[in-house]
Write a protein that holds these residues in place. Structure first.
Motif, mmCIF file in Angstrom:
data_model
loop_
_atom_site.group_PDB
_atom_site.id
_atom_site.type_symbol
_atom_site.label_atom_id
_atom_site.label_comp_id
_atom_site.label_asym_id
_atom_site.label_seq_id
_atom_site.Cartn_x
_atom_site.Cartn_y
_atom_site.Cartn_z
ATOM 1 N N UNK A 195 -5.506 -7.752 7.421
ATOM 2 C CA UNK A 195 -4.932 -8.848 8.201
ATOM 3 C C UNK A 195 -3.545 -8.429 8.655
ATOM 4 N N UNK A 196 -3.281 -8.537 9.953
ATOM 5 C CA UNK A 196 -1.969 -8.213 10.504
ATOM 6 C C UNK A 196 -1.492 -9.373 11.373
ATOM 7 N N UNK A 197 -0.207 -9.656 11.301
ATOM 8 C CA UNK A 197 0.424 -10.620 12.187
ATOM 9 C C UNK A 197 1.358 -9.851 13.112
ATOM 10 N N UNK A 198 1.131 -10.000 14.416
ATOM 11 C CA UNK A 198 1.896 -9.246 15.396
ATOM 12 C C UNK A 198 2.952 -10.123 16.051
ATOM 13 N N UNK A 199 4.146 -9.547 16.235
ATOM 14 C CA UNK A 199 5.247 -10.248 16.871
ATOM 15 C C UNK A 199 5.136 -10.219 18.378
ATOM 16 N N UNK A 200 6.140 -10.779 19.070
ATOM 17 C CA UNK A 200 6.084 -10.914 20.529
ATOM 18 C C UNK A 200 5.996 -9.599 21.278
ATOM 19 N N UNK A 230 3.901 -4.998 14.219
ATOM 20 C CA UNK A 230 3.318 -5.609 13.026
ATOM 21 C C UNK A 230 4.449 -6.249 12.225
ATOM 22 N N UNK A 231 4.422 -7.578 12.135
ATOM 23 C CA UNK A 231 5.475 -8.318 11.442
ATOM 24 C C UNK A 231 5.137 -8.561 9.983
ATOM 25 N N UNK A 232 3.843 -8.677 9.678
ATOM 26 C CA UNK A 232 3.393 -8.904 8.304
ATOM 27 C C UNK A 232 1.963 -8.420 8.190
ATOM 28 N N UNK A 267 -9.686 -9.053 -4.328
ATOM 29 C CA UNK A 267 -8.444 -8.414 -4.742
ATOM 30 C C UNK A 267 -7.530 -8.318 -3.535
ATOM 31 N N UNK A 268 -6.426 -9.060 -3.563
ATOM 32 C CA UNK A 268 -5.429 -9.009 -2.487
ATOM 33 C C UNK A 268 -4.414 -7.923 -2.820
ATOM 34 N N UNK A 269 -4.016 -7.162 -1.800
ATOM 35 C CA UNK A 269 -3.175 -6.000 -2.064
ATOM 36 C C UNK A 269 -2.345 -5.675 -0.826
ATOM 37 N N UNK A 270 -1.285 -4.884 -1.026
ATOM 38 C CA UNK A 270 -0.451 -4.354 0.059
ATOM 39 C C UNK A 270 0.052 -5.460 0.975
ATOM 40 N N UNK A 271 0.529 -6.524 0.399
ATOM 41 C CA UNK A 271 1.020 -7.673 1.173
ATOM 42 C C UNK A 271 2.512 -7.490 1.415
ATOM 43 N N UNK A 272 2.911 -7.480 2.669
ATOM 44 C CA UNK A 272 4.316 -7.265 2.979
ATOM 45 C C UNK A 272 4.686 -7.899 4.310
ATOM 46 N N UNK A 273 5.959 -8.278 4.408
ATOM 47 C CA UNK A 273 6.522 -8.816 5.646
ATOM 48 C C UNK A 273 7.709 -7.957 6.028
ATOM 49 N N UNK A 274 7.760 -7.533 7.278
ATOM 50 C CA UNK A 274 8.880 -6.737 7.753
ATOM 51 C C UNK A 274 10.170 -7.530 7.610
ATOM 52 N N UNK A 275 11.243 -6.841 7.217
ATOM 53 C CA UNK A 275 12.519 -7.517 6.944
ATOM 54 C C UNK A 275 13.014 -8.331 8.133
ATOM 55 N N UNK A 276 12.749 -7.876 9.338
ATOM 56 C CA UNK A 276 13.230 -8.578 10.534
ATOM 57 C C UNK A 276 12.470 -9.863 10.815
ATOM 58 N N UNK A 277 11.364 -10.093 10.097
ATOM 59 C CA UNK A 277 10.526 -11.263 10.385
ATOM 60 C C UNK A 277 10.361 -12.181 9.180
ATOM 61 N N UNK A 278 11.208 -12.029 8.193
ATOM 62 C CA UNK A 278 11.076 -12.847 6.990
ATOM 63 C C UNK A 278 11.620 -14.253 7.197
ATOM 64 N N UNK A 279 11.235 -15.137 6.251
ATOM 65 C CA UNK A 279 11.631 -16.546 6.264
ATOM 66 C C UNK A 279 11.083 -17.296 7.482
#
Length: 215
Positions: free
Chosen positions: A122-127, A131-133, A145-157
């Protein structure tokens, strides 16, 4: 452990003999060539001691992952074997995926879901298409099993972590899973707890042999 080997597309884990104290899998990653997952650390401390001694004597850099309700006692065993403790703040967490909260990514983020064999990405793409998350899930029987979950620092919160977890849960349920499993880093524990995941045990990770490790 079998679920994590599927999630990370590494060779299937094999029992550690002679007593079946744990499972061993080849990772072939720099600084993490082999990983051993302890199965009976709390019930049989002598089992953990055998595993730790084996890791300390290994010829290849080996990580020992230990779920436990007694982190202090486990840490003492790992130290006595001469292993290097890498992580102590991780949690083993579970949840009922059929009751997982649903969250869609807010505009302008768009979701991409791609399945390759037993693993879904699963990928979330920015404008700008970046890849933002991201995150992955592998379904093994009724477990996911969920794994490798991360959010790019510029797109957090921006709620992207919640949106990724929602998508992973949705995919897993559609593939027949009911129970979600993950190992949560310290920074991810608050997010998963807020989504209804439950802490089942601490997870300690140690490395050996120390003489060949890069500090």
């Amino acid at each position: 452990m079998d679920g994590w080997t599927v999630a990370r597309s590494v060779p299937e884990a094999e029992p550690v003999e002679p007593a079946g104290d744990g499972l061993r899998s080849k990772c072939d990653q720099p600084g993490r060539e082999v990983e051993v997952f302890a199965l009976r650390a709390d019930e049989r401390p002598e089992s953990l001691a055998r595993l730790a001694a084996g890791v300390a004597a290994a010829r290849r850099t080996t990580w020992l992952t230990v779920p436990t309700l007694r982190p202090g006692a486990v840490e003492a065993v790992l130290a006595a074997a001469g292993l290097e403790l890498l992580r102590r703040s991780e949690w083993f967490m579970t949840t009922d995926l059929t009751e997982h909260p649903r969250h869609a990514p807010a505009a302008p983020y768009e979701r991409e879901v791609r399945t390759e064999g037993p693993v879904t990405f699963v990928s979330l793409h920015g404008p700008s298409g970046e890849v933002a998350a991201r995150g992955t899930v592998a379904v093994v029987g009724a477990d996911a099993i969920a794994d490798r979950i991360e959010t790019d620092a510029a797109h957090r919160r921006r709620g992207l972590g919640r949106a990724v977890m929602s998508a992973l849960a949705e995919v897993a349920v559609s593939q027949g899973a009911r129970t979600g499993l993950l190992i949560a880093s310290e920074e991810g524990q608050r997010l998963y707890s807020s989504l209804g995941w439950h802490r089942e045990a601490d997870v300690l990770i140690a490395r050996g042999p120390v003489a060949s490790s890069t500090r």
